[in-house]
Scaffold this active site. Structure first.
Site, PDB file in Angstrom:
ATOM      1  CG  ASP A  44      -2.353   8.274   6.192  1.00 18.06           C
ATOM      2  OD1 ASP A  44      -2.737   8.137   5.014  1.00 18.06           O
ATOM      3  OD2 ASP A  44      -2.510   7.408   7.062  1.00 18.06           O
ATOM      4  CG  HIS A  99      -9.500   7.147  -7.634  1.00 20.99           C
ATOM      5  ND1 HIS A  99      -9.064   8.445  -7.422  1.00 20.99           N
ATOM      6  CD2 HIS A  99      -9.958   6.712  -6.426  1.00 20.99           C
ATOM      7  CE1 HIS A  99      -9.255   8.770  -6.156  1.00 20.99           C
ATOM      8  NE2 HIS A  99      -9.803   7.741  -5.532  1.00 20.99           N
ATOM      9  CG  MET A 154      -4.345   1.790  -3.478  1.00 26.65           C
ATOM     10  SD  MET A 154      -4.506   3.508  -2.937  1.00 26.65           S
ATOM     11  CE  MET A 154      -3.627   4.352  -4.259  1.00 26.65           C
ATOM     12  CD  GLN A 190      -2.567   1.643   0.215  1.00 29.73           C
ATOM     13  OE1 GLN A 190      -3.104   0.797  -0.479  1.00 29.73           O
ATOM     14  NE2 GLN A 190      -2.659   2.925  -0.071  1.00 29.73           N
ATOM     15  CG  HIS A 200     -14.426   6.100  -4.713  1.00 29.27           C
ATOM     16  ND1 HIS A 200     -14.844   7.375  -4.398  1.00 29.27           N
ATOM     17  CD2 HIS A 200     -13.105   6.049  -4.375  1.00 29.27           C
ATOM     18  CE1 HIS A 200     -13.830   8.063  -3.898  1.00 29.27           C
ATOM     19  NE2 HIS A 200     -12.769   7.276  -3.858  1.00 29.27           N
ATOM     20  CD  GLU A 201     -11.103   2.699  -4.839  1.00 32.13           C
ATOM     21  OE1 GLU A 201     -10.118   3.287  -5.311  1.00 32.13           O
ATOM     22  OE2 GLU A 201     -11.561   2.980  -3.717  1.00 32.13           O
ATOM     23  CE  LYS A 241     -16.861   3.810   5.543  1.00 32.93           C
ATOM     24  NZ  LYS A 241     -17.547   3.508   4.292  1.00 32.93           N
ATOM     25  CG  ASN A 246      -2.725   0.033  -6.505  1.00 27.15           C
ATOM     26  OD1 ASN A 246      -2.154   1.055  -6.125  1.00 27.15           O
ATOM     27  ND2 ASN A 246      -3.105  -0.915  -5.655  1.00 27.15           N
ATOM     28  CD  GLU A 249      -9.742   9.898  -2.862  1.00 26.91           C
ATOM     29  OE1 GLU A 249     -10.875   9.578  -3.284  1.00 26.91           O
ATOM     30  OE2 GLU A 249      -8.773   9.115  -2.864  1.00 26.91           O
TER      31      GLU A 249
END
Length: 600
Positions: A374, A298, A269, A138, A294-295, A557, A271, A317
């Site tokens: 972060d 991105h 994530m 990550q 959502h991903e 989360k 990627n 975001e």
């Protein structure tokens, strides 16, 4: 206006990287590494094609907790001198390499250490299959430097190729062109031809299989998980079609998902070519797939057009949340997207309350110098960013705003941008000197002022109005099992749980639990929201389920609010610390760094 006029040819200054890209910058990475599960070490060579723009005598890379063994110049690999600078918290140490004005290739021989926070090494017991170990990385925000010596700034983009050696019973995948089946040598090669920022460098190694969904979509997962994942994410192709219809051609060839073991700290994530995703979205009813939208979004906002520094995180975001909701509206209708907007607004209100609505951290444009980036990963970037874009859409109309966004993605494709550049583009391409429109859009109020502007529009949902009516009936004495809840989605259940009063009797808790089975829900969002109430009201009947959740799920989360709720009483604090001792080995460093501070 050309991209050069916009000033995006050069990477912006980044307080979270030692690299000086205006002087010497990496353009391509050839990675040659071996993954050793016994020693929990990645070792090998990172070779860079570089551009020595200043014709100077050094190039600087970011490192944190790496063993740098040797550095070579040129394809002929002539040893050169190098040194590691002073260490700074979060940032690690600069690797300063001596080069010549004509140097165009640098090779760094290195190995990782136990301090590689990007890496999570899982023993077989921590996987779904229980037979083989597993590794995943990550890298976001600045953890790529803990497993590769790299110029670790979102303002610097590289292409890469990689050769990865793993135990032959395992398979390797990366944020690149991937194999679709295991070979018998354990040697895998990868190619990423589109330039990406370092935080999108990703590797995973484990017992995985691949199943296609459509012609350019598919899923990697452990054999024990693959069928559930294929069912859950069957609508990936529909999402891709909806996304392309909105904002143009998908530019990354394939869009695949990798379902990771539960310790993954995020929902997903992004990627490139291979989104890493948490198994907590496997709800068996496709109710949590907005996370995939959502991903996927991105792939435009974040991967294609990237925040140049972490102070501009909202550009990644906020745009992605806006785009995700548009994809979900396209597929499921406006009522569905309205529910997501209301839940997002509730999350935003909670964050504003937690940070303080006058805190500078509630502005879209952040100042994270001297802090871990972060800390900027809050609902301010996600939801306030989304509502700012919805405000612009209302001011100019959806059709005009979509044209603007399409032009934005085309203009800045495969480049990094920042808040100033986006706002200049907004003024030039959309506002065009219209003072009344500028006032409606209210850049100052949304981007640079804490909290929410007074004229912001609070979202509403007709489906949630029916949920509120059911809740009010229960509050007025109607038995829970007589409420009309038959066709509720997980979003409606989540809204219902959020409406519940903070203080409830054991009888009320038991009645709700018996009627709706909250403590045994297969939906992680519903479970996490319900557990907040069980903790507050000391509803011990749910303790076993809570313990199981906290020891098997690593998604930050969910973890942070639950541990925060637990530690508000001495008994709860003792329980939290006892659970954390057992659960911590299952969590990624991204989660434990937050929880260590919380639980002291």
């Amino acid at each position: 206006m050309t991209t050069e006029q916009l000033g995006i040819a050069q990477a912006p200054s980044d307080v979270h990287s030692y690299a000086k890209p205006a002087e010497a910058v990496a353009r391509h990475l050839d990675l040659d590494i071996a993954v050793d599960f016994d020693k929990k070490v990645i070792s090998g060579k990172a070779s860079y094609q570089i551009e020595n723009l200043a014709k100077g005598n050094q190039i600087i890379f970011d490192t944190r907790g790496l063993n740098i063994e040797q550095v070579y110049l040129g394809k002929e690999q002539t040893p050169t001198t190098f040194r590691l600078g002073d260490e700074k918290k979060f940032l690690g140490k600069p690797l300063i390499v001596d080069i010549k004005p004509e140097t165009d290739y640098v090779t760094i021989q290195y190995s990782t250490t136990a301090n590689a926070d990007a890496l999570q090494w899982l023993n077989p017991q921590q996987t779904a299959g229980k037979k083989h170990p597993f590794l995943f990385t990550q890298s976001q925000a600045i953890l790529a430097r803990t497993w590769i010596p790299i110029q670790d700034s979102p303002g610097i983009r590289i292409t890469y190729s990689a050769k990865v050696q793993v135990p032959k019973e395992l398979m390797a995948v990366m944020s690149a062109e991937n194999p679709q089946q295991k070979n018998n040598t354990g040697s895998y090669t990868f190619e990423m031809r589109q330039a990406i920022p370092s935080y999108l460098m990703a590797l995973s190694v484990g017992d995985m299989v691949f199943k296609p969904i459509g012609s350019q979509t598919g899923i990697y997962a452990e054999p024990a998980t693959i069928d559930a994942a294929v069912y859950e994410f069957a609508e990936m192709d529909k999402m891709l079609v909806a996304a392309e219809k909105l904002y143009g051609k998908y530019r990354w060839d394939r869009y695949d998902l990798l379902v990771l073991p539960p310790s993954f700290p995020f929902g997903g994530m992004e990627n490139p070519r291979l989104t890493f995703v948490t198994p907590t979205v496997l709800a068996k009813d496709r109710s949590l797939t907005s996370l995939i939208a959502h991903e996927l979004a991105h792939s435009w906002s974040g991967n294609l057009v990237t925040n140049g520094t972490w102070d501009d995180f909202w550009l990644n975001e906020g745009f992605t949340v806006y785009f995700e909701r548009r994809i979900m509206e396209e597929i499921y209708g406006k009522d569905y997207a309205d529910m997501l907007n209301v839940l997002g607004y509730q999350d935003l209100e909670h964050t504003l309350e937690e940070l303080g609505s006058n805190s500078d951290d509630t502005r879209l444009k952040l100042d994270l110098e001297g802090r871990d980036p972060d800390e900027g990963l809050t609902d301010i970037a996600y939801e306030k960013g989304n509502f700012f874009l919805q405000n612009i859409e209302r001011a100019v109309g959806r059709e005009r705003f979509d044209q603007f966004l399409n032009k934005y993605f085309q203009t800045f494709a495969f480049k990094s941008t920042n808040t100033d550049l986006f706002l200049d583009f907004l003024r030039t391409e959309l506002i065009k000197g219209d003072e009344q429109l500028a006032e409606q859009i209210n850049i100052e109020g949304w981007v640079y002022t804490p909290g929410l502007p007074d004229d912001h529009k609070k979202p509403t949902s007709s489906r949630f109005a029916q949920v509120a009516a059911a809740f009010n009936s229960w509050k007025s004495g109607k038995p829970a099992n007589q409420l009309q809840t038959k066709d509720w989605s997980s979003h409606e259940w989540l809204h219902f749980i959020r409406l519940l009063p903070e203080q409830m009797s054991q009888q009320q808790m038991a009645e709700l639990d018996k009627a709706f089975g909250f403590s045994n829900s297969g939906n992680s969002e519903v479970l996490a929201a319900w557990f907040i109430h069980t903790i507050r009201n000391n509803y011990t009947a749910a303790d076993k389920a809570l313990d199981k959740f906290l020891t098997s799920v690593g998604r930050r989360k969910f973890l942070v609010p639950l541990y925060k709720a637990l530690i508000t009483t001495p008994t709860g604090k003792k329980k939290a610390q006892e659970i954390y001792v057992r659960a911590k080995p299952n969590y990624h460093a991204v989660s434990t760094n937050t929880l260590d501070a919380l639980l002291k």
